[in-house]
Design a protein around this motif. Structure first.
Motif, PDB file in Angstrom:
ATOM      1  N   VAL A  46       7.048   0.219  -6.761  1.00  0.00           N
ATOM      2  CA  VAL A  46       6.714  -1.195  -7.000  1.00  0.00           C
ATOM      3  C   VAL A  46       5.193  -1.308  -7.160  1.00  0.00           C
ATOM      4  CG1 VAL A  46       6.822  -3.549  -6.109  1.00  0.00           C
ATOM      5  CG2 VAL A  46       8.693  -1.963  -5.617  1.00  0.00           C
ATOM      6  N   MET A  47       4.784  -1.885  -8.269  1.00  0.00           N
ATOM      7  CA  MET A  47       3.346  -2.000  -8.552  1.00  0.00           C
ATOM      8  C   MET A  47       2.786  -3.278  -7.950  1.00  0.00           C
ATOM      9  SD  MET A  47       0.463  -1.266  -9.731  1.00  0.00           S
ATOM     10  CE  MET A  47       0.520   0.201 -10.745  1.00  0.00           C
ATOM     11  N   LEU A  48       1.935  -3.122  -6.954  1.00  0.00           N
ATOM     12  CA  LEU A  48       1.328  -4.305  -6.316  1.00  0.00           C
ATOM     13  C   LEU A  48      -0.195  -4.262  -6.439  1.00  0.00           C
ATOM     14  CD1 LEU A  48       3.069  -5.105  -2.896  1.00  0.00           C
ATOM     15  CD2 LEU A  48       3.353  -6.217  -5.089  1.00  0.00           C
ATOM     16  N   VAL A 326      -3.156 -11.239  -2.825  1.00  0.00           N
ATOM     17  CA  VAL A 326      -2.766 -11.515  -1.433  1.00  0.00           C
ATOM     18  C   VAL A 326      -3.366 -10.433  -0.530  1.00  0.00           C
ATOM     19  CG1 VAL A 326      -0.837 -11.896   0.149  1.00  0.00           C
ATOM     20  CG2 VAL A 326      -0.587 -12.481  -2.281  1.00  0.00           C
ATOM     21  N   PRO A 327      -4.462 -10.777   0.178  1.00  0.00           N
ATOM     22  CA  PRO A 327      -5.067  -9.777   1.067  1.00  0.00           C
ATOM     23  C   PRO A 327      -4.298  -9.705   2.383  1.00  0.00           C
ATOM     24  CG  PRO A 327      -6.505 -11.709   0.815  1.00  0.00           C
ATOM     25  CD  PRO A 327      -5.192 -12.051   0.204  1.00  0.00           C
ATOM     26  N   VAL A 328      -4.090  -8.509   2.888  1.00  0.00           N
ATOM     27  CA  VAL A 328      -3.458  -8.324   4.195  1.00  0.00           C
ATOM     28  C   VAL A 328      -4.500  -7.607   5.049  1.00  0.00           C
ATOM     29  CG1 VAL A 328      -1.514  -7.319   5.446  1.00  0.00           C
ATOM     30  CG2 VAL A 328      -1.222  -8.018   3.048  1.00  0.00           C
ATOM     31  N   ILE A 329      -5.115  -8.344   5.977  1.00  0.00           N
ATOM     32  CA  ILE A 329      -6.245  -7.792   6.737  1.00  0.00           C
ATOM     33  C   ILE A 329      -5.708  -6.818   7.790  1.00  0.00           C
ATOM     34  CG2 ILE A 329      -8.301  -8.364   8.116  1.00  0.00           C
ATOM     35  CD1 ILE A 329      -8.297  -9.677   5.305  1.00  0.00           C
ATOM     36  N   VAL A 330      -6.271  -5.605   7.795  1.00  0.00           N
ATOM     37  CA  VAL A 330      -5.806  -4.611   8.777  1.00  0.00           C
ATOM     38  C   VAL A 330      -6.919  -4.139   9.704  1.00  0.00           C
ATOM     39  CG1 VAL A 330      -3.952  -3.831   7.251  1.00  0.00           C
ATOM     40  CG2 VAL A 330      -6.129  -2.588   7.252  1.00  0.00           C
ATOM     41  N   GLY A 331      -8.171  -4.429   9.381  1.00  0.00           N
ATOM     42  CA  GLY A 331      -9.279  -4.094  10.286  1.00  0.00           C
ATOM     43  C   GLY A 331     -10.184  -2.988   9.762  1.00  0.00           C
ATOM     44  N   GLU A 332      -9.879  -1.758  10.151  1.00  0.00           N
ATOM     45  CA  GLU A 332     -10.784  -0.650   9.834  1.00  0.00           C
ATOM     46  C   GLU A 332     -10.485  -0.033   8.455  1.00  0.00           C
ATOM     47  OE1 GLU A 332     -13.473  -0.179  11.508  1.00  0.00           O
ATOM     48  OE2 GLU A 332     -12.704  -1.831  12.705  1.00  0.00           O
ATOM     49  N   PHE A 353      -8.825  -1.558   0.643  1.00  0.00           N
ATOM     50  CA  PHE A 353     -10.263  -1.730   0.429  1.00  0.00           C
ATOM     51  C   PHE A 353     -10.963  -1.872   1.772  1.00  0.00           C
ATOM     52  CE2 PHE A 353      -8.465  -3.354  -3.515  1.00  0.00           C
ATOM     53  CZ  PHE A 353      -9.258  -2.735  -4.463  1.00  0.00           C
ATOM     54  N   GLY A 354     -12.131  -1.252   1.868  1.00  0.00           N
ATOM     55  CA  GLY A 354     -12.882  -1.368   3.119  1.00  0.00           C
ATOM     56  C   GLY A 354     -14.352  -1.596   2.823  1.00  0.00           C
ATOM     57  N   TYR A 355     -15.158  -1.457   3.883  1.00  0.00           N
ATOM     58  CA  TYR A 355     -16.602  -1.592   3.756  1.00  0.00           C
ATOM     59  C   TYR A 355     -17.119  -0.536   2.766  1.00  0.00           C
ATOM     60  CZ  TYR A 355     -21.459  -1.963   5.057  1.00  0.00           C
ATOM     61  OH  TYR A 355     -22.804  -2.138   5.015  1.00  0.00           O
ATOM     62  N   PRO A 356     -18.048  -0.812   1.852  1.00  0.00           N
ATOM     63  CA  PRO A 356     -18.854  -2.032   1.715  1.00  0.00           C
ATOM     64  C   PRO A 356     -18.261  -3.072   0.752  1.00  0.00           C
ATOM     65  CG  PRO A 356     -19.746  -0.329   0.284  1.00  0.00           C
ATOM     66  CD  PRO A 356     -18.518   0.244   0.938  1.00  0.00           C
ATOM     67  N   VAL A 357     -17.064  -2.813   0.202  1.00  0.00           N
ATOM     68  CA  VAL A 357     -16.507  -3.784  -0.746  1.00  0.00           C
ATOM     69  C   VAL A 357     -16.159  -5.092  -0.030  1.00  0.00           C
ATOM     70  CG1 VAL A 357     -14.631  -4.141  -2.409  1.00  0.00           C
ATOM     71  CG2 VAL A 357     -15.617  -1.876  -2.137  1.00  0.00           C
ATOM     72  N   VAL A 358     -15.720  -4.975   1.232  1.00  0.00           N
ATOM     73  CA  VAL A 358     -15.451  -6.168   2.055  1.00  0.00           C
ATOM     74  C   VAL A 358     -16.218  -5.985   3.376  1.00  0.00           C
ATOM     75  CG1 VAL A 358     -13.180  -6.608   1.043  1.00  0.00           C
ATOM     76  CG2 VAL A 358     -13.346  -5.127   3.034  1.00  0.00           C
ATOM     77  N   PRO A 359     -16.426  -7.074   4.153  1.00  0.00           N
ATOM     78  CA  PRO A 359     -17.231  -6.937   5.385  1.00  0.00           C
ATOM     79  C   PRO A 359     -16.602  -5.963   6.388  1.00  0.00           C
ATOM     80  CG  PRO A 359     -16.899  -9.258   4.815  1.00  0.00           C
ATOM     81  CD  PRO A 359     -16.045  -8.469   3.887  1.00  0.00           C
ATOM     82  N   HIS A 360     -17.445  -5.389   7.270  1.00  0.00           N
ATOM     83  CA  HIS A 360     -16.989  -4.514   8.351  1.00  0.00           C
ATOM     84  C   HIS A 360     -15.869  -5.188   9.127  1.00  0.00           C
ATOM     85  CE1 HIS A 360     -19.353  -0.940   8.541  1.00  0.00           C
ATOM     86  NE2 HIS A 360     -20.508  -1.583   8.477  1.00  0.00           N
ATOM     87  N   GLY A 361     -14.835  -4.429   9.470  1.00  0.00           N
ATOM     88  CA  GLY A 361     -13.761  -4.969  10.314  1.00  0.00           C
ATOM     89  C   GLY A 361     -12.747  -5.804   9.565  1.00  0.00           C
ATOM     90  N   GLU A 362     -12.985  -5.999   8.255  1.00  0.00           N
ATOM     91  CA  GLU A 362     -12.047  -6.816   7.480  1.00  0.00           C
ATOM     92  C   GLU A 362     -11.374  -6.010   6.374  1.00  0.00           C
ATOM     93  OE1 GLU A 362     -13.503 -10.590   6.095  1.00  0.00           O
ATOM     94  OE2 GLU A 362     -14.653 -10.880   7.942  1.00  0.00           O
ATOM     95  N   ALA A 363     -11.255  -4.681   6.609  1.00  0.00           N
ATOM     96  CA  ALA A 363     -10.593  -3.846   5.604  1.00  0.00           C
ATOM     97  C   ALA A 363      -9.174  -4.361   5.414  1.00  0.00           C
ATOM     98  CB  ALA A 363     -10.579  -2.400   6.062  1.00  0.00           C
ATOM     99  N   ARG A 364      -8.677  -4.149   4.225  1.00  0.00           N
ATOM    100  CA  ARG A 364      -7.421  -4.794   3.874  1.00  0.00           C
ATOM    101  C   ARG A 364      -6.605  -4.024   2.855  1.00  0.00           C
ATOM    102  NH1 ARG A 364     -10.396  -9.780   1.681  1.00  0.00           N
ATOM    103  NH2 ARG A 364     -11.503  -9.265   3.564  1.00  0.00           N
ATOM    104  N   LEU A 365      -5.323  -4.347   2.844  1.00  0.00           N
ATOM    105  CA  LEU A 365      -4.511  -3.997   1.697  1.00  0.00           C
ATOM    106  C   LEU A 365      -4.652  -5.190   0.768  1.00  0.00           C
ATOM    107  CD1 LEU A 365      -1.300  -2.906   3.589  1.00  0.00           C
ATOM    108  CD2 LEU A 365      -2.934  -1.378   2.473  1.00  0.00           C
ATOM    109  N   ARG A 366      -4.840  -4.941  -0.523  1.00  0.00           N
ATOM    110  CA  ARG A 366      -4.883  -6.076  -1.442  1.00  0.00           C
ATOM    111  C   ARG A 366      -3.685  -5.992  -2.372  1.00  0.00           C
ATOM    112  NH1 ARG A 366      -9.038  -7.203  -6.295  1.00  0.00           N
ATOM    113  NH2 ARG A 366      -7.963  -5.354  -7.024  1.00  0.00           N
ATOM    114  N   ALA A 367      -2.722  -6.885  -2.147  1.00  0.00           N
ATOM    115  CA  ALA A 367      -1.533  -6.912  -3.002  1.00  0.00           C
ATOM    116  C   ALA A 367      -1.755  -7.909  -4.127  1.00  0.00           C
ATOM    117  CB  ALA A 367      -0.323  -7.316  -2.180  1.00  0.00           C
ATOM    118  N   GLN A 368      -1.271  -7.582  -5.309  1.00  0.00           N
ATOM    119  CA  GLN A 368      -1.356  -8.512  -6.437  1.00  0.00           C
ATOM    120  C   GLN A 368       0.050  -8.713  -6.999  1.00  0.00           C
ATOM    121  OE1 GLN A 368      -4.715  -6.041  -8.030  1.00  0.00           O
ATOM    122  NE2 GLN A 368      -5.274  -8.000  -8.933  1.00  0.00           N
TER     123      GLN A 368
END
Ligand SMILES: Cc1ncc(COP(=O)(O)O)c(C=O)c1O
Length: 397
Positions: A46-48, A326-332, A353-368
């Motif tokens: 599944v392509m997300l 749809v970002p799903v925040i996971v932390g690190e 995606f993680g730092y430096p693309v997004v702020p520290h501690g807000e790494a995420r899966l980015r679903a589209q």
């Protein structure tokens, strides 16, 4: 004697360091067309993580239009537009884009990257100023670097700070530029407020609506339609490489004087090849499909709502929004990357995606999400994210 090859050694060392740090980007190979599901390593996944918001990247009508254009208009133009690279088709698409955004005219580029690179340098001089949201896309940042105007970066989405900067600045002509949608977050710029701020302070508003064209608003007209200010944005830049067919191509839509100036002066227009006719015709087909089938935008919205609600009800941290990012925040950062790898094993292609693309501690899966996703595909994706999330203790039910 200095060694020219020392640069090659230096680059190799840097690449090795990236590999060791786990930041080296690996490209998975798709073994077939882009779609709601794709073939990777012989498996259907599944392509997300594509920008194929309307599912037009492999739509039969878009394919047919491309094929037909090759037969009727040839493969390539072997020229820039102003020498012998303009076909009737190019002008037709430009008219179509101008109507779409309710502007005087529009001009095509081979990408939105080029469009953003073209705009500022061709229209602003050292006497002028440009005000840019600090989280704007890289192509806007680079486009601004190419112009001689005074440059201001305003704090993300902070319109009070922007108003203050506009108040203090004494440059001759001013532009304010923002992404319509910030794509790491799926967050909309406050275009309604920005229109008012720009009017009040005598600045032109430029919106790069790459992630919203064909996506937001009841008719897919973009962020401005979504926020009730359609037709009030001075200059819109955008891409044909996401919802509108997904191949390539970009544009600037705006007042006649701006578009005429870009045709006369903008370097990516004057010194780079025309968009190939197959892409132009296929893009026209994409605009037709969007106008003929409002159900496409409605399905995209419904799919997005379903996916967001399902994840929220399972305790995932999903920032509120309406956009199919749809970002799903996971932390690190390491966790986001690890979850993305495990999800691929589970049959879901979603980026971490993680730092430096997004702020520290807000790494995420980015679903589209795409209008082309079936309910089964979305359910499969949600179940996989739940399994992987539970394994890592991410969701808090
Ligand atoms: C906001 C924004 N502007 C411009 C671009 C570049 O578009 P293109 O692929 O047409 O160069 C992108 C693509 O990621 C984007 O997200």
């Amino acid at each position: 004697m200095r060694d020219a090859h020392a640069l090659l050694d230096h680059l190799t060392t840097e690449i090795l360091a990236q590999k060791e740090a786990g930041t080296y980007k690996v490209e998975h190979q798709l073994e077939g067309p882009q779609g709601a599901s794709v073939q990777v390593d012989g498996r259907s996944i599944v392509m997300l993580t594509s920008n194929n918001y309307l599912g037009l990247a492999d739509h039969p009508k878009v394919r047919d239009a491309a094929r037909k254009a090759i037969d009727e208009w040839g493969f390539g133009m072997a020229s820039v537009r102003f020498i012998c690279g303009t076909q009737t088709l190019h002008l037709e698409l430009e008219r179509r884009i101008a109507e779409f955004f309710e502007t005087d005219d529009a001009i095509l580029y081979t990408s939105c990257w080029n469009a953003n690179e073209a705009l500022f340098a061709a229209t602003l001089t050292a006497e002028d100023a440009v005000f840019s949201d600090e989280l704007n896309h890289a192509s806007i940042i680079d486009g601004i670097r190419l112009c001689k105007a005074n440059r201001y970066r305003y704090p993300h989405d902070d319109l009070d700070a922007l108003a203050e900067m506009l108040e203090e600045d004494e440059s001759r002509h001013r532009m304010v530029v923002t992404d319509g949608v910030f794509s790491m977050e799926g967050k909309l710029a406050q275009l309604d407020e920005l229109v008012a701020t720009c009017r009040q302070h005598g600045a032109l508003l430029v919106v790069d609506d790459s992630h919203a064209t064909g996506v937001l608003g009841a008719r897919g007209r973009g962020t401005a339609e979504e926020l009730g200010v359609h037709g009030q944005i001075d200059i819109v830049t955008g891409t044909l490489g996401k919802a509108m067919g997904g191949a390539a191509g970009g544009f600037v839509a705006g007042p006649q004087s701006v578009i005429d100036t870009l045709r006369q002066r903008s370097r990516p227009y004057l010194f780079s090849n025309s968009l190939p006719p197959m892409i132009v015709n296929a893009s026209l087909a994409a605009f037709d499909l969007l106008d003929e089938s409002p159900a496409l935008v409605a399905r995209l919205r419904e799919n997005t709502r379903f996916f967001r609600t399902e994840l929220e009800s399972r305790g995932f941290d999903v920032p509120r929004g309406v956009h199919p990012v749809v970002p799903v925040i996971v932390g690190e950062t390491a966790l986001a990357i690890q979850m993305s790898k495990e999800l691929l094993d589970e049959g879901v292609y979603v980026s971490g995606f993680g730092y430096p693309v997004v702020p520290h501690g807000e790494a995420r899966l980015r679903a589209q999400i795409s209008a082309a996703h079936t309910r089964e595909e979305l359910e499969q994706a949600v179940a996989a994210i739940e399994r992987v999330g539970q394994r890592h203790g991410v969701a808090t039910p």
